[in-house]
Design a protein around this motif. Structure first.
Motif, short mmCIF file in Angstrom:
data_model
loop_
_atom_site.label_atom_id
_atom_site.label_comp_id
_atom_site.label_asym_id
_atom_site.label_seq_id
_atom_site.Cartn_x
_atom_site.Cartn_y
_atom_site.Cartn_z
N TRP A 1 0.78 -1.20 0.74
CA TRP A 1 0.34 0.18 -0.13
C TRP A 1 0.78 1.53 0.09
N MET A 2 1.49 1.59 0.76
CA MET A 2 2.67 2.32 0.74
C MET A 2 3.77 2.74 -0.49
N ARG A 3 3.83 1.49 -1.60
CA ARG A 3 4.57 1.95 -2.15
C ARG A 3 2.84 2.40 -3.72
N ARG A 4 2.15 1.69 -3.78
CA ARG A 4 0.84 1.92 -4.32
C ARG A 4 0.37 3.86 -4.26
N TYR A 5 0.55 3.76 -3.30
CA TYR A 5 0.17 5.23 -2.68
C TYR A 5 1.10 6.66 -2.92
N MET A 6 2.51 5.92 -3.06
CA MET A 6 4.25 6.83 -3.13
C MET A 6 3.26 6.89 -4.18
N VAL A 7 3.20 6.18 -5.26
CA VAL A 7 4.05 5.99 -6.99
C VAL A 7 2.24 6.78 -7.71
N ASP A 8 1.24 6.10 -6.81
CA ASP A 8 0.31 7.06 -7.46
C ASP A 8 0.41 8.59 -7.25
N GLU A 9 1.07 9.24 -5.94
CA GLU A 9 1.66 10.88 -5.99
C GLU A 9 2.50 11.44 -6.80
N LEU A 10 3.70 10.22 -6.85
CA LEU A 10 4.89 10.86 -7.51
C LEU A 10 4.11 11.37 -9.45
N ASN A 11 3.00 10.37 -9.88
CA ASN A 11 2.38 10.87 -10.76
C ASN A 11 1.55 12.18 -11.26
N LYS A 12 1.32 12.50 -10.21
CA LYS A 12 0.62 13.58 -10.09
C LYS A 12 1.03 15.15 -10.60
N ASP A 13 0.22 16.03 -10.98
CA ASP A 13 0.85 17.22 -11.43
C ASP A 13 1.74 18.40 -10.98
N TYR A 14 0.80 18.40 -9.64
CA TYR A 14 2.40 19.46 -8.55
C TYR A 14 3.43 18.44 -8.04
N ILE A 15 3.66 17.09 -8.21
CA ILE A 15 4.78 16.68 -7.76
C ILE A 15 6.09 16.81 -9.65
N LYS A 16 5.19 16.93 -10.70
CA LYS A 16 5.89 17.18 -11.71
C LYS A 16 5.88 19.10 -11.70
N LEU A 17 5.24 19.85 -11.33
CA LEU A 17 5.34 21.26 -11.17
C LEU A 17 7.15 21.47 -10.21
N ALA A 18 7.02 20.68 -9.34
CA ALA A 18 8.08 20.84 -8.02
C ALA A 18 9.32 20.25 -8.76
N ARG A 19 8.93 19.74 -9.22
CA ARG A 19 10.78 19.20 -10.08
C ARG A 19 11.15 19.66 -10.91
N ALA A 20 9.96 21.24 -11.93
CA ALA A 20 10.39 21.98 -12.61
C ALA A 20 11.00 23.06 -12.36
N LYS A 21 10.26 23.82 -10.54
CA LYS A 21 10.38 24.10 -10.35
C LYS A 21 12.45 24.03 -9.57
N GLY A 22 12.49 22.48 -9.33
CA GLY A 22 13.96 22.63 -9.42
C GLY A 22 14.29 22.09 -7.83
N VAL A 23 12.88 22.11 -6.65
CA VAL A 23 12.62 21.71 -5.90
C VAL A 23 13.50 20.48 -5.11
N LYS A 24 14.25 19.85 -5.02
CA LYS A 24 14.92 18.75 -4.46
C LYS A 24 14.06 17.54 -4.07
N GLU A 25 14.74 16.29 -4.85
CA GLU A 25 13.98 15.23 -4.34
C GLU A 25 14.23 14.67 -3.37
N ARG A 26 14.56 14.59 -2.36
CA ARG A 26 14.57 14.42 -0.92
C ARG A 26 13.21 15.14 -0.73
N THR A 27 13.34 16.96 -0.58
CA THR A 27 12.20 16.97 -0.07
C THR A 27 10.90 16.30 -1.08
N ILE A 28 11.14 16.99 -2.53
CA ILE A 28 9.85 16.22 -2.63
C ILE A 28 9.37 14.94 -2.50
N MET A 29 9.86 13.87 -2.13
CA MET A 29 9.68 12.65 -1.46
C MET A 29 9.04 12.65 0.11
#
Length: 314
Positions: A193-221
């Motif tokens: 369940w943790m993997r499933r929910y985290m993968v779902d979150e990683l595919n959402k638009d706000y994560i893509k936007l955060a990465r585009a803005k240069g937010v560190k991967e550790r902070t995003i995660m």
């Protein structure tokens, strides 16, 4: 949120009432020998009839049900018939609770410490060898009947690591195999369940936007993904924890652990109906309490959750 909790509580009470009533009625359909015990062979038919009448089993079923609820509210679950004759059922159960509680708490700690980090790592390294290895473990646990790998553990792990097969409370080393067996299922569940929910979150638009803005991967995660993934997972945690604490019926029987699970098996084999009834009610109640606490925990971590016509977001 208060309204949501009250409605969930009402649902839980109604569900518990239905289960308690169903258990009571089903046990009344079983052969009456379960209420006579070993003394049945020594009684004449007339004596058996008098005994059953004194127990109230000749009253109309609604009268029996009413008396049952009155006794239940008083905390009176009756007395054992065959397991420990004339001993109050709750006295018998109280002697077994600590064994199930000890193994359950230990298994919960092991499961969370291994399962949740495993799910996080699988999500972080999606598609790589660690994710595949974890997925293979989850598939094995889910697909293979539990009694199969329990027996494999007991037969092969016992010989390979020279571990005792049966439980002995005076030898802590005998706790290892039951603890491992009790933890395997929850570890797979938490990781999946943790993997499933985290993968779902990683595919959402706000994560893509955060990465585009240069937010560190550790902070995003850890600040965003893990926090939001925990919200749906929190619903299942209390139920899983409570059911793990009560112990596994099969594991306690397999390793001869004198806990509540093994007691239920023994009570069924001995046809001790009052003891069976009390144990089934306890297990059912804990399951319902776990689901209710899961709903409350989910509402606390996500105040947007509502419960009502046309406004539910679950």
């Amino acid at each position: 949120m208060i309204e949501y909790i009250w409605k969930r509580l009402l649902q839980s009470v109604v569900t518990l009432f239905i289960i308690v009533t169903a258990v009571f009625l089903l046990l009344r359909l079983l052969p009456e020998e379960g209420y006579l015990g070993a003394a049945a062979d020594k009684m004449t038919p007339e004596q058996q009839e008098i005994y059953l009448t004194n127990l109230g089993l000749r009253d109309p079923i609604l009268v029996q049900l009413g008396n049952f609820y009155i006794d239940l509210l008083r905390g009176d679950f009756g007395k054992s018939i065959t397991y420990r004759t004339d001993v109050p059922v709750m006295d018998i159960i109280s002697d077994k609770i600590m064994y199930s509680l000890t193994f359950g708490v230990a298994a919960v700690i092991v499961s969370i410490l291994i399962g949740v980090p495993l799910g996080i790592l699988m999500a972080q390294f999606k598609g790589r060898w660690l994710d595949r290895l974890g997925t293979g473990y989850i598939v094995f646990i889910v697909a293979v009947p539990s009694m199969v790998y329990f027996l494999l553990i007991q037969v092969y792990i016992t010989d390979f690591f020279n571990l005792p097969m049966l439980f002995d409370e005076d030898r802590p080393i005998t706790w290892v195999l039951p603890l491992i067996s009790l933890s395997l299922g929850p570890i797979a569940s938490y990781a999946m369940w943790m993997r499933r929910y985290m993968v779902d979150e990683l595919n959402k638009d706000y994560i893509k936007l955060a990465r585009a803005k240069g937010v560190k991967e550790r902070t995003i995660m850890f600040r965003h993904v893990l926090r939001n993934a925990f919200i749906p997972l929190s619903q299942y945690l209390p139920a899983t924890i409570l059911l793990t604490i009560t112990g596994s019926i099969y594991i306690e029987s397999l390793y001869s652990i004198p806990g509540m699970g093994g007691l239920l098996v023994d009570a069924i084999q001995r046809q001790d109906n009052p003891l069976v009834q009390a144990l089934v009610l306890i297990f059912s109640s804990l399951g319902i309490i776990g689901l209710f606490l899961g709903d409350v925990l989910m509402a606390l971590v996500d105040p947007r959750i509502k419960f009502g016509k046309g406004e539910s977001v679950r």
